[in-house]
Design a protein around this motif. Structure first.
Motif, PDB file in Angstrom:
ATOM      1  N   ASP A 168      -6.621  -6.038   1.825  1.00 25.11           N
ATOM      2  CA  ASP A 168      -6.068  -5.906   0.474  1.00 25.11           C
ATOM      3  C   ASP A 168      -6.945  -6.553  -0.587  1.00 25.11           C
ATOM      4  OD1 ASP A 168      -4.035  -4.682   1.805  1.00 25.11           O
ATOM      5  OD2 ASP A 168      -2.425  -5.911   0.982  1.00 25.11           O
ATOM      6  N   ARG A 197       0.816  -1.223   0.000  1.00 28.09           N
ATOM      7  CA  ARG A 197       0.000   0.000   0.000  1.00 28.09           C
ATOM      8  C   ARG A 197       0.847   1.270   0.000  1.00 28.09           C
ATOM      9  NH1 ARG A 197      -2.771  -2.059   5.403  1.00 28.09           N
ATOM     10  NH2 ARG A 197      -3.470  -4.116   4.718  1.00 28.09           N
ATOM     11  N   ARG A 248      -6.600   2.386  -4.626  1.00 24.35           N
ATOM     12  CA  ARG A 248      -6.128   1.009  -4.558  1.00 24.35           C
ATOM     13  C   ARG A 248      -5.501   0.547  -5.864  1.00 24.35           C
ATOM     14  NH1 ARG A 248      -9.501  -1.918   0.139  1.00 24.35           N
ATOM     15  NH2 ARG A 248      -9.709  -0.036   1.419  1.00 24.35           N
ATOM     16  N   TRP A 290      -1.753   0.389  -5.450  1.00 22.32           N
ATOM     17  CA  TRP A 290      -1.132  -0.648  -4.630  1.00 22.32           C
ATOM     18  C   TRP A 290      -0.304  -1.578  -5.521  1.00 22.32           C
ATOM     19  CZ3 TRP A 290      -5.575  -2.570  -0.864  1.00 22.32           C
ATOM     20  CH2 TRP A 290      -5.892  -1.532   0.020  1.00 22.32           C
ATOM     21  N   GLN A 322      -7.410   5.675   0.052  1.00 22.21           N
ATOM     22  CA  GLN A 322      -6.313   5.398  -0.863  1.00 22.21           C
ATOM     23  C   GLN A 322      -6.817   4.918  -2.229  1.00 22.21           C
ATOM     24  OE1 GLN A 322      -3.533   2.695   1.031  1.00 22.21           O
ATOM     25  NE2 GLN A 322      -3.253   4.070   2.784  1.00 22.21           N
TER      26      GLN A 322
END
Length: 419
Positions: A304, A247, A266, A269, A264
């Motif tokens: 996640d 992350r 994603r 990531w 965030q």
């Protein structure tokens, strides 16, 4: 990115434990090697910004530190016999080689051996932890002192005594055999966990994270995992690091500001690290027995795997925190469980649990408690109370990005609502 492309401070931090390992293996004196490398690092911090990073920075540090050790030997009458021994140990070609030729081959990185040396059973767990954070993690004495909540002078004395204890033990500089791993493995994993956490969420200063420190912790954990691939907690720790570090690219905004997990992007990531971490913990959990690193990795995997924050399987996370609380008596685990409780059963349920946790003296004055209380009050609709708690938390943290983030949240909640 090659090693020479790193900022000088990051490069020195990465190379320091490797150079200590080379000199300890070569000369058999960990204390002298550690002291000499510190002087070499100081010299590099002065010379490299002006003269540029040498072609072989590791070799440069080895040569300078080796010279410091030789000077120390010559300066004390009592060490003359050891000087002769050291001279015999150094091959003639290394004594005359230029700095660019002094670096040991890549497969002779001694950092893992140094890690196990610092976690020697002759040391108390606290001393082993402090020494390893200093010699392997590259943290300053002041940073370690803050982590242990003791004065810097006290921590300096503790680290010095630990080095002397290692020296007096006469332990050879090599990885222990498999029987010897058991007495050190818990300390080794704990140190790697702390080094990673300091890299992922730096507790003090202007930077939110020190990526090179987190990556070094991952590298060392991979090395331990290569030695013990069937150990569940080693696998769990590696999975936890991968799933969390994945992350990192999304944790900061364009100006270095903190971006919380729920906000965030994603898509930023590291999908490869997420996939590797999930595969690792999925293969590890069924083997048992289950330890705290494995459970934390499972929690990270649930986060996640969610496509968006709204898709997070909070009931599963709450259940996993229940398991973790039973096997790890840690107040921060309990604090995280409060958040999961609020996400499943509502903010008031979380506030009720937090009121009980407030009586735990281990959390007295910890700013994370104030952050959680502010978050739950915001969820409950108490904007004024949440803003007050966010301001208090902002004043209490030593991390400048977190302080800024919390102050902004307080300011937003203090604004009159439209309509």
């Amino acid at each position: 990115m090659s090693a020479r492309d790193l900022p000088a401070d990051d490069l020195l931090r990465r190379l320091a434990p490797q150079v200590v390992g080379v000199l300890t293996r070569r000369f058999g004196d960990f204390t002298a090697a550690e002291d000499a490398v510190q002087e070499a690092l100081l010299a590099a911090s002065v010379q490299w910004p002006e003269e540029g990073v040498p072609a072989n920075p590791r070799g440069w540090l080895i040569q300078v530190a080796q010279r410091r050790m030789a000077e120390e030997v010559r300066s004390e009458q009592a060490r003359r016999r050891r000087e002769d021994q050291v001279a015999r140990q150094v091959p003639a070609d290394l004594r005359t080689a230029p700095a660019a030729d002094l670096g040991a081959p890549a497969d002779h990185d001694d950092t893992l051996t140094l890690l196990f040396l610092c976690c020697h059973p002759a040391l108390s767990p606290a001393s082993a932890l402090a020494l390893t954070l200093r010699s392997v993690g590259g943290l300053t004495t002041a940073e370690i002192a803050r982590a242990f909540l003791v004065p810097e002078a006290t921590m300096g004395q503790r680290i010095s005594r630990a080095k002397q204890r290692i020296k007096a033990s006469g332990v050879p500089f090599r990885l222990p055999d498999r029987e010897g791993w058991a007495g050190r493995l818990d300390a080794v994993l704990h140190v790697l966990y702390l080094i990673f956490n300091e890299g992922y969420a730096t507790g003090v200063g202007a930077d939110l994270q020190r990526v090179e420190l987190a990556e070094e912790a991952i590298r060392l954990t991979r090395a331990v995992h290569a030695q013990l691939p069937e150990d569940g907690e080693v696998s769990g720790l590696l999975a936890l690091m991968l799933l969390t570090h994945a992350r990192s690219p999304a944790r900061t905004g364009p100006g270095g500001e903190l971006v919380p997990l729920a906000e965030q992007d994603r898509g930023r990531w590291d999908a490869g690290a997420v996939a590797e971490g999930i595969a690792l913990i999925t293969a590890t959990l069924p083997r048992g027995p289950v330890g705290p690193y494995q459970v934390q990795a499972a929690i990270a995997a649930v986060h996640d795997e969610a496509g968006t924050a709204a898709d997070t399987d909070w009931p599963q996370i709450l259940a996993l925190y229940g398991v973790l609380a039973r096997i790890a008596d840690n107040p921060l685990v309990a604090l995280n469980r409060v958040v999961a409780t609020a996400m499943v059963h509502g903010p008031q349920a979380g506030l009720d649990e937090l009121a009980v946790l407030d009586r735990d003296p281990r959390l007295d004055g910890h700013h994370r408690v104030t952050v959680v209380r502010a978050h739950l009050l915001e969820l409950a609709g108490d904007r004024e109370g949440a803003a007050e708690q966010f301001r208090a938390a902002s004043r209490a943290t030593a991390s400048l990005p977190e302080r800024h983030h919390l102050a902004i949240r307080a300011a937003r909640l203090s604004r009159p609502q439209a309509g």
